[in-house]
Design a protein around this motif. Structure first.
Motif, PDB file in Angstrom:
ATOM      1  N   GLN A  69       0.911  -1.174   0.078  1.00 32.25           N
ATOM      2  CA  GLN A  69      -0.111  -0.132  -0.121  1.00 32.25           C
ATOM      3  C   GLN A  69       0.429   1.524  -0.093  1.00 32.25           C
ATOM      4  O   GLN A  69       0.286   1.757  -0.654  1.00 32.25           O
ATOM      5  CB  GLN A  69      -1.471   0.452   0.848  1.00 32.25           C
ATOM      6  CG  GLN A  69      -2.029  -0.534   1.480  1.00 32.25           C
ATOM      7  CD  GLN A  69      -3.253  -1.331   2.134  1.00 32.25           C
ATOM      8  OE1 GLN A  69      -2.265  -0.341   3.546  1.00 32.25           O
ATOM      9  NE2 GLN A  69      -3.656  -2.347   2.371  1.00 32.25           N
ATOM     10  N   ARG A  70       1.653   1.390   0.617  1.00 31.05           N
ATOM     11  CA  ARG A  70       2.977   2.241   0.664  1.00 31.05           C
ATOM     12  C   ARG A  70       3.200   2.631  -0.601  1.00 31.05           C
ATOM     13  O   ARG A  70       4.012   3.501  -0.331  1.00 31.05           O
ATOM     14  CB  ARG A  70       3.716   2.310   1.890  1.00 31.05           C
ATOM     15  CG  ARG A  70       2.939   2.153   3.480  1.00 31.05           C
ATOM     16  CD  ARG A  70       4.143   2.835   4.503  1.00 31.05           C
ATOM     17  NE  ARG A  70       3.028   2.291   6.107  1.00 31.05           N
ATOM     18  CZ  ARG A  70       3.418   2.406   6.674  1.00 31.05           C
ATOM     19  NH1 ARG A  70       5.180   2.858   6.943  1.00 31.05           N
ATOM     20  NH2 ARG A  70       3.072   2.278   8.129  1.00 31.05           N
ATOM     21  N   ASP A  97      12.093  -7.547  -6.183  1.00 34.85           N
ATOM     22  CA  ASP A  97      13.512  -7.638  -6.100  1.00 34.85           C
ATOM     23  C   ASP A  97      13.812  -6.565  -4.549  1.00 34.85           C
ATOM     24  O   ASP A  97      14.343  -6.761  -4.179  1.00 34.85           O
ATOM     25  CB  ASP A  97      14.402  -7.847  -6.682  1.00 34.85           C
ATOM     26  CG  ASP A  97      14.156  -9.706  -6.842  1.00 34.85           C
ATOM     27  OD1 ASP A  97      13.325 -10.367  -6.008  1.00 34.85           O
ATOM     28  OD2 ASP A  97      14.747  -9.990  -8.692  1.00 34.85           O
ATOM     29  N   SER A  98      13.494  -5.634  -5.608  1.00 30.98           N
ATOM     30  CA  SER A  98      13.790  -3.976  -4.922  1.00 30.98           C
ATOM     31  C   SER A  98      13.283  -4.061  -4.031  1.00 30.98           C
ATOM     32  O   SER A  98      13.769  -3.183  -2.938  1.00 30.98           O
ATOM     33  CB  SER A  98      13.385  -3.015  -5.936  1.00 30.98           C
ATOM     34  OG  SER A  98      11.852  -3.129  -5.896  1.00 30.98           O
ATOM     35  N   VAL A  99      12.323  -4.365  -2.582  1.00 32.21           N
ATOM     36  CA  VAL A  99      11.986  -4.680  -1.601  1.00 32.21           C
ATOM     37  C   VAL A  99      12.644  -5.402  -0.727  1.00 32.21           C
ATOM     38  O   VAL A  99      12.547  -7.113  -0.979  1.00 32.21           O
ATOM     39  CB  VAL A  99      10.331  -4.706  -1.053  1.00 32.21           C
ATOM     40  CG1 VAL A  99      10.298  -4.994  -0.209  1.00 32.21           C
ATOM     41  CG2 VAL A  99       9.758  -3.863  -1.942  1.00 32.21           C
ATOM     42  N   LYS A 102      10.102   4.528  -0.812  1.00 34.49           N
ATOM     43  CA  LYS A 102       9.827   6.111  -0.737  1.00 34.49           C
ATOM     44  C   LYS A 102      10.438   7.039  -1.230  1.00 34.49           C
ATOM     45  O   LYS A 102       9.624   8.299  -1.836  1.00 34.49           O
ATOM     46  CB  LYS A 102       8.202   5.957   0.580  1.00 34.49           C
ATOM     47  CG  LYS A 102       7.518   4.887   0.498  1.00 34.49           C
ATOM     48  CD  LYS A 102       6.085   6.047   1.492  1.00 34.49           C
ATOM     49  CE  LYS A 102       6.560   5.728   2.462  1.00 34.49           C
ATOM     50  NZ  LYS A 102       5.633   6.519   3.457  1.00 34.49           N
ATOM     51  N   GLY A 103      11.847   6.478  -0.786  1.00 36.07           N
ATOM     52  CA  GLY A 103      12.660   8.004  -1.150  1.00 36.07           C
ATOM     53  C   GLY A 103      11.902   9.051  -0.200  1.00 36.07           C
ATOM     54  O   GLY A 103      12.990  10.034  -0.350  1.00 36.07           O
ATOM     55  N   GLY A 104      12.661   8.333   0.668  1.00 36.82           N
ATOM     56  CA  GLY A 104      13.108   9.225   2.412  1.00 36.82           C
ATOM     57  C   GLY A 104      11.466   9.472   3.433  1.00 36.82           C
ATOM     58  O   GLY A 104      10.659   9.211   2.706  1.00 36.82           O
TER      59      GLY A 104
END
Length: 184
Positions: free
Chosen positions: A45-46, A126-128, A169-171
């Motif tokens: 969700q995030r 895979d990025s998570v 999320k980039g910060g």
């Protein structure tokens, strides 16, 4: 190495110092599986996991979100031949500004299916990092335990989880706030 639910359970059990071979571990394992799936849903969700698929509209130029192949979380957009069309969502139906029985491309946010069998594969990209799910499971375990020392451990693992998700999320939210600047 393929990451499975068993890998996640073993890692989370290591974080909470639980004995996987213990007779009472089945209760802990059930709680861990529940927390691992909850973490998967929170991350999905995030981070807005999106997918797209082609759907043929019915006689009323609409389609049911239940007919999509993955669990629907939210609509991103609908296109016909590369051009966006207007949509309206009502009671699980998406009404489209296109001709009846036309094939449209639907892009939507999805929630991956829950992991139930120990052989189920890790459902996120895979990025998570799969360890994020384990951090959350450890945090939930210590929160439920409820002692003073376990609450400190809960805060530690919850912070690890939140930091990891914010990095995806980039910060953090603070980093994305607008700051009014005055030049002198």
């Amino acid at each position: 190495m393929a990451i499975t639910l068993q890998t996640l359970i073993t890692e989370a059990a290591d974080y909470i110092k639980a004995d996987v071979d213990d007779d009472d571990f089945s209760i802990v394992e059930t709680r861990l599986i529940s927390a691992l799936n909850e973490a998967k849903n929170i991350i999905a969700q995030r981070t807005r996991l999106t997918t797209s698929e082609n759907v043929t509209l019915d006689d009323n130029s609409c389609f049911d979100v239940a007919d999509l192949t993955k669990t629907f979380w939210g609509l991103v957009g609908v296109t016909v031949d590369g051009g966006k069309i207007s949509t309206q969502e009502q009671n699980g139906l998406i009404w489209c500004g296109a001709s009846p029985l036309e094939t449209v491309t639907v892009e939507y946010e999805e929630i991956p299916a829950d992991m139930t069998a120990t052989t189920d594969a890790y459902p996120l990209p895979d990025s998570v990092s799969w360890r994020l799910l384990c951090y959350y499971a450890a945090a939930r375990y210590y929160m439920v335990k409820g002692t003073a020392t376990s609450l400190n451990k809960y805060r530690f693992w919850q912070n690890e989880f939140e930091s990891g998700v914010n990095a995806l999320k980039g910060g953090s939210k603070m980093a994305r706030r607008r700051i009014k600047v005055t030049y002198v």
